[in-house]
Structure formats: C-alpha cells, structure tokens
Write an enzyme that holds these catalytic residues in place. Structure first.
Site, PDB file in Angstrom:
ATOM      1  N   ARG A  58      39.885  -3.322  -0.255  1.00  0.00           N
ATOM      2  CA  ARG A  58      40.334  -4.586  -0.862  1.00  0.00           C
ATOM      3  C   ARG A  58      40.253  -5.725   0.152  1.00  0.00           C
ATOM      4  NH1 ARG A  58      45.539  -6.043  -1.191  1.00  0.00           N
ATOM      5  NH2 ARG A  58      46.324  -3.919  -1.359  1.00  0.00           N
ATOM      6  N   TYR A 116      31.717 -25.117 -17.625  1.00  0.00           N
ATOM      7  CA  TYR A 116      31.667 -23.790 -18.239  1.00  0.00           C
ATOM      8  C   TYR A 116      33.004 -23.588 -18.973  1.00  0.00           C
ATOM      9  CZ  TYR A 116      31.611 -18.689 -18.479  1.00  0.00           C
ATOM     10  OH  TYR A 116      31.661 -17.391 -18.905  1.00  0.00           O
ATOM     11  N   ASP A 190      30.156 -25.348  -8.771  1.00  0.00           N
ATOM     12  CA  ASP A 190      29.672 -24.115  -9.388  1.00  0.00           C
ATOM     13  C   ASP A 190      28.142 -24.220  -9.378  1.00  0.00           C
ATOM     14  OD1 ASP A 190      28.729 -22.193 -11.188  1.00  0.00           O
ATOM     15  OD2 ASP A 190      30.482 -22.357 -12.503  1.00  0.00           O
ATOM     16  N   LYS A 215      24.796 -13.805 -12.978  1.00  0.00           N
ATOM     17  CA  LYS A 215      23.679 -14.455 -13.648  1.00  0.00           C
ATOM     18  C   LYS A 215      22.390 -14.326 -12.822  1.00  0.00           C
ATOM     19  CE  LYS A 215      27.002 -15.465 -16.472  1.00  0.00           C
ATOM     20  NZ  LYS A 215      27.766 -16.703 -16.401  1.00  0.00           N
TER      21      LYS A 215
HETATM   22  C1  LIG Z   1      29.092 -17.087 -16.443  1.00  0.00           C
HETATM   23  C2  LIG Z   1      29.541 -18.291 -15.735  1.00  0.00           C
HETATM   24  C3  LIG Z   1      30.812 -18.342 -15.111  1.00  0.00           C
HETATM   25  C4  LIG Z   1      31.780 -17.177 -15.174  1.00  0.00           C
HETATM   26  O1  LIG Z   1      31.299 -16.094 -14.473  1.00  0.00           O
HETATM   27  P1  LIG Z   1      31.698 -14.554 -14.774  1.00  0.00           P
HETATM   28  O2  LIG Z   1      30.901 -13.792 -13.788  1.00  0.00           O
HETATM   29  O3  LIG Z   1      31.374 -14.270 -16.195  1.00  0.00           O
HETATM   30  O4  LIG Z   1      33.175 -14.468 -14.527  1.00  0.00           O
HETATM   31  C5  LIG Z   1      31.149 -19.499 -14.438  1.00  0.00           C
HETATM   32  N1  LIG Z   1      30.301 -20.560 -14.390  1.00  0.00           N
HETATM   33  C6  LIG Z   1      29.098 -20.552 -14.982  1.00  0.00           C
HETATM   34  C7  LIG Z   1      28.224 -21.743 -14.889  1.00  0.00           C
HETATM   35  C8  LIG Z   1      28.690 -19.426 -15.677  1.00  0.00           C
HETATM   36  O5  LIG Z   1      27.495 -19.423 -16.283  1.00  0.00           O
END
Ligand SMILES: *Cc1c(COP(=O)(O)O)cnc(C)c1O
Length: 398
Positions: A58, A116, A190, A215
């Site tokens: 962890r 998001y 992000d 992603k």
């Molecule tokens: C999918 C996504 C998230 C969230 O990510 P997870 O891995 O599903 O928790 C945050 N920001 C963007 C732009 C995303 O496409």
C-alpha cells in the site's frame, strides 16, 4: 534453509532459493503485500526513509513504482522538472487523493463547468461536504479567471481539462499557469485525452497532472488505474501520506497491464490521430451531419490553440446528427463494426451517446450550454483500418 530438517507442511510454505535468478527481461509482477527485512536495523532504516526499499505494497511496490516513474518521465520529457508520480486505483482516485492532499476546509477550487462527469460529481457531492468550496468559470476567459481569483481569496487551486469531453473545448494552459503562479494558486490538469505524447502541461507551468490511465495510456481496455504526477517533489510527502492513508494505491497486476500498453503509446497515438482526422473530414462532408467537433479541422474554434499547445489533434471527436433524439438512437443501434462502450482510448473504435450515457447525470440545461445536444455522438477513433470504420458509420447513418 536446510530442507532436510524441516517438516512437510513447512516446506509447503517457505520458498527456497529466494535470490531466484538473473534479471528478468520483462517487468515482474510483484504480487506481495509486504517485503522482508534482513535485520531489525534494515527495517528501521527503510521505515524511516534513510534507505531505499519497500515495506508494504500500500506504501509502494516495485512493479507499481516502475510504471509510475515511466509515466513521470513521459510527462516531464523536455522539461527540467524533478517530477514524481504515484499510481492510483483509478482516475477518480487520483483526483480525490490529490484533492484531499492539497485542500483543507475553507479552501476553494476554481474549475470549469464541462469537466468529466465523475469529477464534477466528486467536487459537488464529496469535496463540498468536507468544506472545500467549488467555483466555476470559463477558464478560457482571462478576465473572468482573474476576477474570480480576486473575488474569492480562498481559491487554492484551479482544476483544468483541455481538451474536454466530448466537445473538445480547449483552454490556454500557459495563460492559466501564469495567472495561477502570480496568485500562488495550484494548477491541476486532467491530461487523459491528449496523453503526454500530444500535450505536456509541465512545459506550460502547470503544477499537477492527473490521468485516468484506464484510457489511452493502457490503451487496451483491460485495467482500471490512474496517476498523480507532481511537477516538483515539494508536495511529495503530503500526497504520498494521503494515498497511504486513503489506500488508493494501484495494484501490481493493473500496473503491469498499463506498462504493456505504454510501450506502444506513440505508435497507437499516431494512428489514432491519423484515423480521427480522416473520419472528421469524412463526417464534415456528410449531408446528415450538422456539426463536427475535431481539433484538426481548420474551422474548429480551438484549432489554432490546439496547434500551439498540442503536437497533434488526438483520437477523440464528436458530431451532431441532423435530426432528433430518435435519429441518434437509431444511429447507435445500427452500429455493427464499432463498439458501443462507455470508455475511450482503446485500440478499437468506441461510440457513445453522451446525453443518454456519460452525461446522463448532468442537468439538461448545463449539458446544452456545453454543446451536448440530444443528437451529439462521441467517437473514440480506434487504430483499425480507417475504411472499416468509415464503412460502419456510413451504413449506420444510412
Ligand atoms: C475516465 C475518465 C476519468 C475517470 O477515470 P477512471 O479511471 O474511470 O476512474 C477522469 N477523467 C477523464 C477525462 C476520463 O476520461
């Protein structure tokens, strides 16, 4: 260990020959919760940070840390930052862990309305409960940004997405970072959509980057994970402490899958961009499509900005069908080759209807103000042969 002297069940439990072998060619999956100390002194040194080493997964794990360091090196490529990174259990946990590490009750966050969906919900439904105020502004409007920062003295951070989901709106990262630095406010972006291959926010002065590595960075849709990358190690202890205590660490297997994906990031992104550009041009010329949002199109309002701060235009696009909700639903149901799946950045082409899927929980008024109409369709353009993608869209539109 002298095997001869041990009993049968003990032999089942203890591994022989712990030094194993020469170095493995590929990153091993360290499926272990804890790490051994050769002595009490070594244990004390590692625990107190006087010696490099692992303690408990962890807190850190060799598989996970290796992948985190790789992504940190990608985000700091071409800059002289001493960045550090922590892999998290998801993109959302990267955002929540960083927020908890940086903000206290009474602080405020300035952000944009078209984040998001999960991020807006996290801010509104969780952060606010812990006394962190959230203000919204058009971050692309310099004077609005400056006046909000002047008005609310408790703003401690600006949270950015560029390009946004699903209409690909962009903001000028250099301008925002400059205002933030002048006002001693943290900036967080992000960077999931562009990836560090197409956009490197540290080079514009942004402080923190988060990703949903689920992603493009993984790219194969087979794990959930996220990452926090800080431009400087100044906040390392606070962020690491938050992760350790919240338990938002990634696991070794998902980190390993992510590492496999990362190896082909550049090859995949080049093809994603090339296919998206071709599909955008095709859609732009189609008589059943009214609007195409793709940064690579000359008439896109963010084209020039994207050209300046990104090295290519990405694999995401969205478009509006000339018709109504029923027409959009029909189109979705006619898709055969591409996949209707609520994610993005995978090697295959993914189609989403934001109004009824990803943005279902966003009030209609806010949705429409941000260009998410009932006939808007989002495509994460994959790396298949472009003709197969275009043929599928063509027959579905017909
Ligand atoms: C999918 C996504 C998230 C969230 O990510 P997870 O891995 O599903 O928790 C945050 N920001 C963007 C732009 C995303 O496409």
């Amino acid at each position: 260990m002298q095997n001869e002297q041990k009993r049968f069940e003990s032999l089942c439990i203890h591994d022989q020959n712990k030094e194993y072998t020469t170095l493995p060619h590929q990153l091993p999956i360290y499926a272990t919760s804890s790490f051994e100390f050769s002595s009490i002194d070594e244990g004390i040194d590692i625990f107190s940070g006087n010696k490099e080493g692992h303690v408990y997964s962890r807190y850190g794990n060799p598989t996970i840390d290796t992948v985190a360091a790789k992504i940190a090196s990608l985000e700091s490529f071409g800059t002289d930052t001493d960045s550090f990174a922590l892999l998290t259990s998801s993109g959302m946990s990267a955002i929540s862990t960083l927020s908890i590490a940086l903000f206290e009750p009474g602080d405020a966050l300035l952000t944009q309305e078209n984040l998001y969906g999960g991020t807006t919900e996290l801010f509104e439904k969780i952060l606010k409960r812990y006394g962190v105020e959230v203000y919204y502004a058009d971050l692309g409007n310099k004077s609005e940004l400056e006046s909000k920062i002047k008005k609310y003295k408790n703003i401690k951070g600006i949270y950015i997405e560029s390009p946004t989901n699903p209409t690909l709106a962009c903001v000028d990262l250099e301008i925002i970072a400059k205002i933030a630095i002048e006002n001693k406010v943290h900036t967080i972006i992000d960077n999931t959509f562009p990836t560090p291959y197409l956009q490197r926010p540290f080079s514009f002065g942004i402080d923190f980057i988060i990703h949903s590595t689920t992603k493009y960075l993984n790219g194969h849709g087979n794990s959930i994970s996220g990452i926090i990358i800080a431009r400087s190690s100044e906040h390392k202890n606070e962020i690491w402490k938050a992760q350790k205590l919240l338990g938002t660490n990634c696991n070794a297997f998902d980190a390993w899958l992510l590492n496999n994906g990362l190896k082909t990031l550049q090859l995949r992104m080049d093809r994603h961009c090339q296919n998206a550009m071709a599909l955008a041009k095709f859609l732009n010329a189609h008589n059943k499509i009214t609007t195409v949002h793709y940064l690579g199109l000359q008439d896109n309002p963010y084209h020039e900005l994207a050209k300046r701060q990104m090295s290519d235009f990405g694999g995401m696009l969205s478009f509006e069908i000339d018709g109504n909700l029923e027409d959009a639903r029909n189109f979705m149901n006619k898709i055969k080759f591409c996949t209707l799946a609520p994610t993005l950045g995978d090697v295959d082409t993914l189609v989403v209807h934001p109004a009824s899927m990803s943005h279902l929980n966003i009030p209609k008024e806010i949705r429409e103000r941000n260009g998410i109409s009932d006939t808007l369709v989002r495509i994460s353009v994959g790396i298949e042969n472009i003709n197969d993608i275009i043929e599928d869209i063509t027959q579905a539109l017909r």
